[in-house]
Write an enzyme that holds these catalytic residues in place. Structure first.
Site, mmCIF file in Angstrom:
data_model
loop_
_atom_site.group_PDB
_atom_site.id
_atom_site.type_symbol
_atom_site.label_atom_id
_atom_site.label_comp_id
_atom_site.label_asym_id
_atom_site.label_seq_id
_atom_site.Cartn_x
_atom_site.Cartn_y
_atom_site.Cartn_z
ATOM 1 N N SER A 224 0.841 -1.196 0.000
ATOM 2 C CA SER A 224 0.000 0.000 0.000
ATOM 3 C C SER A 224 0.878 1.248 0.000
ATOM 4 O O SER A 224 1.964 1.246 0.605
ATOM 5 C CB SER A 224 -0.898 0.011 1.232
ATOM 6 N N TYR A 237 -1.788 0.376 10.266
ATOM 7 C CA TYR A 237 -1.743 -0.262 8.940
ATOM 8 C C TYR A 237 -0.497 0.171 8.179
ATOM 9 O O TYR A 237 0.226 -0.658 7.597
ATOM 10 C CB TYR A 237 -3.007 0.118 8.170
#
Length: 407
Positions: A224, A237
């Site tokens: 990501s 995250y």
């Protein structure tokens, strides 16, 4: 005419040449969007202007650069000749839904022998794959945080492959279990993200590396942009994906002598897993409010936490439901004759990385805040402080006015 140039001018031209050349090389190698390319073109124009003093026809140089760029664009737009899929085996994690399930369907239809892990063999995702895919698909129930299950999946895969090696490992399984400021995020969220996104992926990779080395195969990890850039309210995250990105880059160097190629896919925002599940985020929100110390909740304010949840909900609802750009990137990474270090999957990712790499930090930081979390509320304690300061300033002004009248 060259005598007119002093040593500082020569240094200026040399530095500008190196900078522009480096920028253009990085842009061409990173699959960036046309907007950043325009910036590089302007830089090249400045360089040409400086070279005019050497009697280099600037127009001809611009034409030459234009021809080179056009040829490069034509070459990149032509469909690449991919390697054949037949006979190649791929192991992919996290296939109950989202990118994993969509990729399994595509790879199976192309003729790959696919080994796909799911958390629940009786779940809707697993049943759909069994119903729609060919007999070349093998479903394995694996929690990648469970070392014993990962090892059993390796034994099952080796038993079916025989002496044949594994062509591709797609590390897709991942979770995003937090939303909110770092101070408000639970430690269990940080540990949960690291356990799945980093340690689980590392465990699978280490177990399957012997099969990949045997076939000189490929490792593709779904990461990501949050692992490279400081997205607000995604620290748990993002930290796990940052660890994954560094692992990928390290493996790329270490496995090069073995002939194993390593790459990472960086998607933009897509509707996958629980991202569009309103009830899931409501439950997480309630758990957060119940677990926060009353003093901390008082300082931030429940309305501040509610706004964060609403912003996440809104952002998730606007996410792209078409997963094909990510699936296409995975397929290209598995079959391209020359693997790229990273693949940008989705609109705006290339531009985001360009701004992060070449623009001042203040501009990059503001861009992320405007793009992702457009918060309007400040924490309650800061609002009270601001109100107190305004009130104090007004009182001081009134006192000053009264003093002036008395004088």
């Amino acid at each position: 005419m060259m005598d007119d140039y002093s040593l500082p001018s020569w240094i200026y031209i040399a530095v500008l040449t190196v900078f522009v050349g480096g920028v253009m090389k990085k842009i061409l190698a990173s699959h960036l969007s046309p907007t950043p390319a325009v910036v590089a073109w302007l830089g090249a124009t400045v360089l040409v202007e400086r070279l005019w003093a050497f009697c280099v026809p600037a127009v001809l140089v611009l034409v030459l650069l234009g021809v080179i760029c056009c040829l490069f664009s034509i070459t990149r737009s032509m469909p690449a000749t991919l390697l054949p899929a037949q006979g190649k085996a791929v192991f992919i994690t996290g296939c109950d839904s989202g990118f994993g399930k969509a990729t399994v369907k595509r790879l199976d239809s192309m003729g790959f022998e696919v080994f796909a892990t799911v958390l629940d063999l009786l779940g809707d995702g697993a049943r759909e794959l069994q119903r729609t895919c060919s007999s070349h698909l093998t479903l394995l129930q694996v929690d990648i945080t469970d070392q014993q299950q990962v090892h059993q999946a390796l034994l099952d895969t080796k038993a079916k492959l025989g002496l044949k090696g594994l062509w591709g490992l797609v590390n897709n399984a991942g979770v995003c279990v937090n939303f909110g400021d770092t101070e408000l995020s639970l430690m269990s969220n940080f540990r949960g993200c690291m356990e799945v996104n980093f340690f689980g992926t590392l465990s699978v990779t280490k177990n399957f590396l012997p099969l990949l080395r045997r076939s000189r195969g490929r490792i593709i990890s779904i990461s990501s942009p949050a692992g490279d850039q400081p997205f607000p309210c995604l620290s748990a995250y993002g930290a796990s994906k940052a660890a994954l990105n560094l692992l990928v880059n390290t493996l790329r160097h270490e496995l090069e002598p073995w002939g194993v190629q390593v790459s990472v896919v960086l998607p933009s925002s897509y509707k996958t897993g629980q991202t569009s599940n309103h009830a899931y985020w409501e439950e997480k929100h309630k758990q957060l409010l119940q677990s926060l110390p009353p003093s901390l909740l008082e300082e931030y304010g429940e309305d501040y936490v509610n706004e964060t949840k609403d912003l996440f909900d809104s952002f998730s609802s606007e996410a792209n439901p078409d997963l094909s750009p990510v699936v296409n990137a995975i397929v290209e990474a598995l079959l391209a004759p020359q693997l790229q270090p990273r693949y940008f999957a989705g609109p705006g990712v290339g531009l985001m990385y360009f701004i992060h790499s070449y623009c001042p930090f203040s501009l990059s930081n503001r861009f992320l805040q405007k793009l992702f979390m457009k918060k309007k509320l400040a924490p309650r304690a800061l609002r009270k402080q601001s109100s107190f300061e305004v009130s104090s300033n007004n009182n001081n002004n009134n006192n000053n006015n009264n003093d002036e009248k008395l004088m």
